[in-house]
Enzyme design. Structure first.
Site, PDB file in Angstrom:
ATOM      1  N   ASN A  10      39.694  37.244  47.370  1.00 43.62           N
ATOM      2  CA  ASN A  10      38.444  37.216  46.607  1.00 43.62           C
ATOM      3  C   ASN A  10      38.411  35.898  45.842  1.00 43.62           C
ATOM      4  OD1 ASN A  10      36.316  37.581  44.871  1.00 43.62           O
ATOM      5  ND2 ASN A  10      37.248  39.262  43.703  1.00 43.62           N
ATOM      6  N   LYS A  12      36.094  34.602  44.151  1.00 41.69           N
ATOM      7  CA  LYS A  12      35.268  34.660  42.930  1.00 41.69           C
ATOM      8  C   LYS A  12      34.355  33.427  42.848  1.00 41.69           C
ATOM      9  CE  LYS A  12      38.832  37.443  40.863  1.00 41.69           C
ATOM     10  NZ  LYS A  12      39.459  37.949  39.666  1.00 41.69           N
ATOM     11  N   HIS A  96      33.581  45.752  41.982  1.00 41.34           N
ATOM     12  CA  HIS A  96      34.676  45.006  41.347  1.00 41.34           C
ATOM     13  C   HIS A  96      34.596  45.183  39.831  1.00 41.34           C
ATOM     14  CE1 HIS A  96      37.261  41.743  40.051  1.00 41.34           C
ATOM     15  NE2 HIS A  96      37.777  41.775  41.267  1.00 41.34           N
ATOM     16  N   GLU A  98      35.009  43.184  37.485  1.00 37.10           N
ATOM     17  CA  GLU A  98      34.278  42.128  36.777  1.00 37.10           C
ATOM     18  C   GLU A  98      32.777  42.383  36.813  1.00 37.10           C
ATOM     19  OE1 GLU A  98      36.105  38.765  38.728  1.00 37.10           O
ATOM     20  OE2 GLU A  98      37.966  39.179  37.666  1.00 37.10           O
ATOM     21  N   GLU A 168      42.582  48.585  41.689  1.00 31.59           N
ATOM     22  CA  GLU A 168      42.757  47.381  40.885  1.00 31.59           C
ATOM     23  C   GLU A 168      42.759  47.768  39.407  1.00 31.59           C
ATOM     24  OE1 GLU A 168      41.610  43.635  43.112  1.00 31.59           O
ATOM     25  OE2 GLU A 168      39.772  44.375  42.220  1.00 31.59           O
ATOM     26  N   GLY A 174      43.856  39.200  36.943  1.00 32.00           N
ATOM     27  CA  GLY A 174      43.797  37.860  36.365  1.00 32.00           C
ATOM     28  C   GLY A 174      44.617  37.706  35.091  1.00 32.00           C
ATOM     29  N   SER A 214      46.835  40.476  40.000  1.00 33.16           N
ATOM     30  CA  SER A 214      47.933  39.535  39.783  1.00 33.16           C
ATOM     31  C   SER A 214      48.999  39.568  40.874  1.00 33.16           C
ATOM     32  CB  SER A 214      48.563  39.761  38.401  1.00 33.16           C
ATOM     33  OG  SER A 214      47.607  39.464  37.385  1.00 33.16           O
TER      34      SER A 214
END
Ligand code: PEP
Length: 253
Positions: A10, A12, A96, A98, A168, A174, A214
């Site tokens: 991904n 991003k 996701h 985010e 996730e 991240g 991560s």
């Protein structure tokens, strides 16, 4: 049938077009012509066509990072599932964290997107996972159940064949705080057990469940060797071809 491992990058909101094409080229070269692991890259929307050209004829699949829940219409700035298939996408990431936590995407919107994307022939990488506050209150199972139950409402058995789940944990995305192999295996095992209760053993047994959060070349071997971890959704480390390819290798490719 044993589940094939799958590693997706991904990217991003990163890369220039030139960087995206070079990264895709390096992934194609490193993956070779007959990988034993499924591999996909998910560039930003605007680079999809340019990256599709680089991937053409290779086993590396193209994915998008999001999609709109309607097939067409007056939705300024949005991208439809049909546009994604036309540009060459096989996969799309939906839900996701985010987008859920940063952009207010609801479970209902995720469900709508999952349906529309599957109807248009895409494979959906459905992201679920608890926040740190939820984990500290031991709510991960409840969060998972809520997110999956909502996202998968109304799906047929045939549609489950084109669904990939990505666990996730939000606290690991991240942040450099990766789940340990044991934590990932326990979570994936619980998710599969719950999927079996909700949708039956056939769906749960065949469902690929990726770990995301991560993952690096260093920690991938421990994570990827867990029996219920069927691969990874990789953010930061997917921007460096050597790191990403090492993760693919750790998954068996
Ligand atoms: C992600 O955003 O899906 C992700 C897993 O990111 P990172 O690998 O950077 O934690």
């Amino acid at each position: 049938m044993p589940r094939k491992k799958f590693v997706a990058g991904n990217w991003k909101m990163n890369t220039t077009l030139a960087e995206a094409r070079a990264l895709a080229q390096a992934v194609v070269a490193g993956v070779g012509s007959a990988p034993t692991v499924d591999v996909a890259v998910c560039p930003p929307f605007v680079w999809l066509a340019g990256v599709a050209e680089v991937l053409r004829g290779s086993p590396v699949a193209l994915g998008a990072q999001d999609v709109h829940y309607e097939k067409k219409g007056a939705f300024t700035g949005e991208v439809s599932p049909g546009m994604l298939t036309e540009v060459g996408c096989k996969y799309v990431i939906v839900g996701h964290s985010e987008r859920r936590h940063g952009l207010g995407e609801t479970d209902a919107a995720v469900n709508h997107k999952v349906h529309t994307a599957l109807e248009e022939g895409l494979r959906v990488i459905l992201c679920v996972g608890e926040t740190l506050a939820e984990r500290e209150r031991d709510l991960q199972e409840r969060v998972f159940q809520r997110q999956v139950y909502a996202a998968c409402a109304g799906l047929t058995d045939d549609q489950f064949d084109r669904l990939v789940l990505a666990y996730e944990p939000v606290w690991a995305i991240g942040t450099g705080k990766v789940a340990t192999p044991d934590q990932a295996q326990t979570a994936h095992h619980n998710i599969r057990r719950r999927m079996s209760q909700l949708y039956g053993e056939k769906v749960a047994g065949a469902l690929p469940i990726l770990y995301g959060g991560s993952v690096t070349a260093e920690n991938a071997p421990g994570l990827m060797s867990q029996p219920d971890v069927d691969g990874g959704l990789i953010g930061g480390a997917s921007l460096k071809a050597d790191q990403f390819l090492a993760i693919v290798k750790a998954a068996g490719g």
